[in-house]
Design a protein around this motif. Sequence first.
Motif, PDB file in Angstrom:
ATOM      1  N   CYS A   1      49.048  35.932  38.695  1.00  0.00           N
ATOM      2  CA  CYS A   1      48.254  34.830  39.262  1.00  0.00           C
ATOM      3  C   CYS A   1      46.867  34.731  38.662  1.00  0.00           C
ATOM      4  CB  CYS A   1      48.231  34.855  40.779  1.00  0.00           C
ATOM      5  SG  CYS A   1      47.854  36.395  41.492  1.00  0.00           S
ATOM      6  N   LEU A   2      46.444  35.739  37.916  1.00  0.00           N
ATOM      7  CA  LEU A   2      45.172  35.634  37.206  1.00  0.00           C
ATOM      8  C   LEU A   2      45.174  34.368  36.332  1.00  0.00           C
ATOM      9  CD1 LEU A   2      42.477  36.802  36.187  1.00  0.00           C
ATOM     10  CD2 LEU A   2      43.768  38.237  34.626  1.00  0.00           C
ATOM     11  N   LYS A   3      46.264  34.151  35.630  1.00  0.00           N
ATOM     12  CA  LYS A   3      46.337  32.992  34.742  1.00  0.00           C
ATOM     13  C   LYS A   3      47.048  31.799  35.383  1.00  0.00           C
ATOM     14  CE  LYS A   3      47.786  31.802  30.009  1.00  0.00           C
ATOM     15  NZ  LYS A   3      48.353  32.345  28.765  1.00  0.00           N
ATOM     16  N   TYR A   4      48.036  32.060  36.233  1.00  0.00           N
ATOM     17  CA  TYR A   4      48.888  30.968  36.706  1.00  0.00           C
ATOM     18  C   TYR A   4      48.691  30.599  38.167  1.00  0.00           C
ATOM     19  CZ  TYR A   4      51.043  31.667  32.196  1.00  0.00           C
ATOM     20  OH  TYR A   4      51.250  31.766  30.849  1.00  0.00           O
TER      21      TYR A   4
ATOM     22  N   LEU B   1      48.042  31.355  42.536  1.00  0.00           N
ATOM     23  CA  LEU B   1      48.855  31.866  43.642  1.00  0.00           C
ATOM     24  C   LEU B   1      49.876  30.807  44.036  1.00  0.00           C
ATOM     25  CD1 LEU B   1      45.556  32.849  44.488  1.00  0.00           C
ATOM     26  CD2 LEU B   1      47.078  34.352  45.717  1.00  0.00           C
TER      27      LEU B   1
ATOM     28  N   MET C   1      38.616  35.603  43.452  1.00  0.00           N
ATOM     29  CA  MET C   1      39.738  34.805  42.977  1.00  0.00           C
ATOM     30  C   MET C   1      40.902  34.798  43.963  1.00  0.00           C
ATOM     31  SD  MET C   1      39.018  33.575  40.062  1.00  0.00           S
ATOM     32  CE  MET C   1      37.250  33.550  40.167  1.00  0.00           C
TER      33      MET C   1
ATOM     34  N   ARG D   1      57.224  26.082  31.862  1.00  0.00           N
ATOM     35  CA  ARG D   1      57.984  26.520  30.711  1.00  0.00           C
ATOM     36  C   ARG D   1      57.592  27.969  30.429  1.00  0.00           C
ATOM     37  NH1 ARG D   1      61.801  24.430  26.831  1.00  0.00           N
ATOM     38  NH2 ARG D   1      61.904  26.156  25.374  1.00  0.00           N
ATOM     39  N   LYS D   2      58.598  28.780  30.170  1.00  0.00           N
ATOM     40  CA  LYS D   2      58.323  30.184  29.851  1.00  0.00           C
ATOM     41  C   LYS D   2      57.469  30.272  28.601  1.00  0.00           C
ATOM     42  CE  LYS D   2      60.867  34.244  30.115  1.00  0.00           C
ATOM     43  NZ  LYS D   2      61.745  35.000  29.267  1.00  0.00           N
TER      44      LYS D   2
ATOM     45  N   ARG E   1      56.466  23.804  41.597  1.00  0.00           N
ATOM     46  CA  ARG E   1      56.219  23.427  40.217  1.00  0.00           C
ATOM     47  C   ARG E   1      56.918  24.445  39.321  1.00  0.00           C
ATOM     48  NH1 ARG E   1      50.728  23.471  36.959  1.00  0.00           N
ATOM     49  NH2 ARG E   1      50.559  25.583  37.766  1.00  0.00           N
TER      50      ARG E   1
ATOM     51  N   ASP F   1      41.876  40.116  38.680  1.00  0.00           N
ATOM     52  CA  ASP F   1      41.277  39.288  39.715  1.00  0.00           C
ATOM     53  C   ASP F   1      40.669  40.109  40.854  1.00  0.00           C
ATOM     54  OD1 ASP F   1      44.532  37.759  40.018  1.00  0.00           O
ATOM     55  OD2 ASP F   1      43.936  39.797  40.429  1.00  0.00           O
TER      56      ASP F   1
ATOM     57  N   GLY G   1      50.867  36.181  45.935  1.00  0.00           N
ATOM     58  CA  GLY G   1      50.331  36.231  44.572  1.00  0.00           C
ATOM     59  C   GLY G   1      51.274  36.965  43.652  1.00  0.00           C
ATOM     60  N   GLY G   2      50.741  37.968  42.959  1.00  0.00           N
ATOM     61  CA  GLY G   2      51.542  38.729  42.013  1.00  0.00           C
ATOM     62  C   GLY G   2      50.720  39.065  40.799  1.00  0.00           C
TER      63      GLY G   2
ATOM     64  N   ASP H   1      42.022  23.291  43.912  1.00  0.00           N
ATOM     65  CA  ASP H   1      42.461  24.570  43.357  1.00  0.00           C
ATOM     66  C   ASP H   1      41.297  25.429  42.877  1.00  0.00           C
ATOM     67  OD1 ASP H   1      45.487  24.226  43.362  1.00  0.00           O
ATOM     68  OD2 ASP H   1      44.844  22.404  42.352  1.00  0.00           O
TER      69      ASP H   1
ATOM     70  N   ASP I   1      50.118  36.237  26.936  1.00  0.00           N
ATOM     71  CA  ASP I   1      51.314  35.429  26.715  1.00  0.00           C
ATOM     72  C   ASP I   1      50.927  34.065  26.161  1.00  0.00           C
ATOM     73  OD1 ASP I   1      50.316  34.084  28.904  1.00  0.00           O
ATOM     74  OD2 ASP I   1      51.954  34.619  30.243  1.00  0.00           O
TER      75      ASP I   1
ATOM     76  N   ILE J   1      41.698  34.855  29.206  1.00  0.00           N
ATOM     77  CA  ILE J   1      42.351  34.995  30.516  1.00  0.00           C
ATOM     78  C   ILE J   1      43.762  35.535  30.249  1.00  0.00           C
ATOM     79  CG2 ILE J   1      43.101  33.842  32.633  1.00  0.00           C
ATOM     80  CD1 ILE J   1      40.122  33.657  32.329  1.00  0.00           C
TER      81      ILE J   1
ATOM     82  N   THR K   1      49.768  28.709  46.376  1.00  0.00           N
ATOM     83  CA  THR K   1      49.122  27.434  46.711  1.00  0.00           C
ATOM     84  C   THR K   1      48.889  26.545  45.481  1.00  0.00           C
ATOM     85  OG1 THR K   1      47.346  26.448  48.021  1.00  0.00           O
ATOM     86  CG2 THR K   1      46.716  28.268  46.585  1.00  0.00           C
ATOM     87  N   ASN K   2      48.719  27.168  44.327  1.00  0.00           N
ATOM     88  CA  ASN K   2      48.480  26.398  43.105  1.00  0.00           C
ATOM     89  C   ASN K   2      49.781  25.974  42.425  1.00  0.00           C
ATOM     90  OD1 ASN K   2      46.369  29.053  42.980  1.00  0.00           O
ATOM     91  ND2 ASN K   2      45.474  27.027  43.164  1.00  0.00           N
TER      92      ASN K   2
END
Lengths: 495, 389
Positions: A165-168, A170, B151, A225-226, A222, A385, A161-162, B129, A292, A256, A172-173
């Motif tokens: 990952c709340l918005k983007y 883990l 989550m 874009r920044k 995947r 999260d 994660g990191g 997901d 962001d 979020i 796996t996604n």
Amino acid sequence: MQMPPLDPAILSRRSEIVSALQAIVPGEGVIDDLDGMRPYECDALSAYRQMPLVVVLPETVAQVSAILRYCQDNKVKVVPRGAGTSLSGGSMPVGDAILLGLGKFNRVLEIDYANRCARVQPGVTNLGITKAVEHEGFYYAPDPSSQIACSIGGNVAENSGGVHCLKYGLTTNNLLGIEMVLMTGEVVRLGGKHLDAGGYDMLGLMTGSEGLLGVVTEVTVRLLRKPATARAVLLGFPTEAGAADCVAAVIASGIIPGGMEMMDKDAVKCAEAYVGAGYPLDAEGLLIVELDGPSVEVDHLVDRVAEIARGRGATTVRVSNDEQERVLFWAGRKAAFPAVGQISPDYMCLDGSVPRGKLVEVLGEMRRMSKQHGLRVVNVFHAGDGNLHPLILFDANNPDELRRCEEFGADILRLCVRVGGVLTGEHGVGIEKRDLMGEQFTEIDLDQQMRVKCAFDPDHLLNPGKVFPKLRRCAELGRLIVTQNKIPFPDIPRF
Amino acid sequence: MASTIKPRDAKELRQAVEWALNEGTTLDVRGSGAKLALGKPMVCDQVLDLSGLSGVIDYAPEELVVTLRAGTPLKDVEALLAQRNQMLAFEPPDLGPLLGRPAGEGTLVGAVMGNLAGPRRLSAGAARDHLLGFNGVNGRGESFKSGGKVMKNVTGYDLSKIIAGSWGTLAVLDEVSVKVLPAPDQTRTLLLLGLADEAAVKAMCVAMGSPHEVSGAAHLPGKTALRIEGVAPSVEARLRGLRELLADSGTRMEELGTLESRTFWREVRDVAPLKAAANDVVWKISCPPTEGPAIVARVRVECRAAEAFYDWSGGMIWLALPASADADHVLVRGAIGASGGHATLIRAPEAVRAAVPVFQPQSPALAALSARVKESFDPKALFNPGRMG
């Protein structure tokens, strides 16, 4: 920490196994001397060490396939390893297993901006992917704090994660495909540059399987874009409860954030002394909220977050005004672990995950346990999260403190499960949480997972001693006793 | 016709499976039955009807999680979430009308079992997901669980992933926890008019690679649509940015407001824009976005009557072909060829679905692995036997 007993038959065949591996991987790719193997004796969970039987560093998929086939045929165990940054002992060696290092798979194979993806070898670092694409304004979203060192293959194994990952999501996604080698040596490709490969979602199953199912030899990720802009808001609260409450309120309001991190007073003090980020030292709970996106949106949301925070009693509300200040706000958070390392000889980092609404209860209970076990605990975590990272401070040279630390850690994880959470949010089970699996799962739950393992690795050769507290033979797990016609039709509506 | 068992709770669900296991009775597992005409035709001894297991167990908007019983209608869940300005971000499509049934019939778990997703798949992911955890019964008649309600969770294998998209062939679910997200304040659409397929996909890929956070990119004949969602000032600014970015294509542009946009994207989601005659077979192709137009062109060389539209920035093609005994599966899968991707036969008469591979054929190693995974959950092949081919 008990590891499975070493198999003397395998140990006695060591030189034969080394020769077989040398025939597959010529040159320097097989390391069998003690000095050469020393760097591999542990991963980032360095309290636990064991020398591997032999280290092998293949360079091609054909070599990986031949190694695994040899190991399957000869019933030799295999521990796969990326960069060795696992915090749960996921790549800790086993004395009667070969250590299969993927470090030489370090090339970016293809970058496809139009389809927003990159095809890379598993030894490429997480940050290496972003570095390869950032000049075009792209990045790879999951950002574990070890991202400068950890490999993408390891990220797949651990579903890393990191902060973001709340918005983007883990790992796996953010995966589109992998190539993997099974214990039989068969090479299987899952997914690709397209979405949602048909059939069972083996890609999803492989992600987070902790190296127990197959060895990943290529990864398609995947790219995103920044975001146009990012701003961080520093929020100080007079109570931890106030800070935790604010986290829930921000989410409930429909925002979020890119990241939402919390630090307790001790963590703030340590981080401030270490990097001087300008954190408020009087705050009992500090939040860093990053927004962001397009700049008008970020400005709009920054105001809303500030307003929510004030409504919850925030005594400090500071918004980053430029990139330099944003980085400074994060500097303290990012340095929090080493900063805590300055005030204690050792610390143990835990990784439970709880519903956001239980944060206050869990933090309070942890304080109580801290007194009971006589060890300090510092909290720095992904509040957005509900992913906690309590750091228990102890001295590893004091055996009693190590024992109390392990007990305290186990109590915290049991608490997480009790309030509806889980043992690990992003670090993995590995060996560290293996013996606590029964707290979260029934034996039936674990048997079902082990049967899935049997579908991939019927002899339990891949990454032995990890994840499952009690290993059962696949033949035993597969047995099905059906007592024909012994069960009457139950009293269920039928028509 | 097979008779039906309809359990009322988790215990009865387990008993029903236990009984079936002992009798050697195969089960046609269904929620509402809305997607029965999708997949390989099955012959089962008994119907296991999950519609008696219905209702929301727990919904905590600030946790972004809803927990519900397996038979809960999708429209009930969507209505509940809408009350709190939240949504299922993967936009589960309603394939009912496409499959010749009424709209609004399906269950949420049905969408999960097909791993379905609408236009927002691009930015928010598919059903897989969003499934955080489940309770269910395996083919041994054992109740088990995986995942949870939080989550972030990497405790044990992520069985939610393998359950999503398994078309009910691995386990019978009783309860699921699903991630939800805030619904956007505004939804607007930029339409580019008159672009040919290739230029349209190029424009969509440019838009998707921009910082303007496009959450839907579809190309219908003559009309290419880009969706922008969020708070009002942001939506305005991003629409302006997109117009500037795509200005040099010289294309005529139009905009749709929030209400029109919602209708438009719901229709895309439910495959309404596909000009399929009543007897046409319908394929869904997933491919790398830039390869979409070439795949459609290769199909059209052999079959000029083919109708198509693109979603997912070109990476998902909905294709209608005139009825035939083999649904032109060799043509369709051959057209994908080296482009990479897969095709699923979504609509065809039962005899056709029985005769051709509905799901993309797999390599021998992957097919054998899939069979072993199936056996690990359901050793006697009780659940939906043969549905996935």
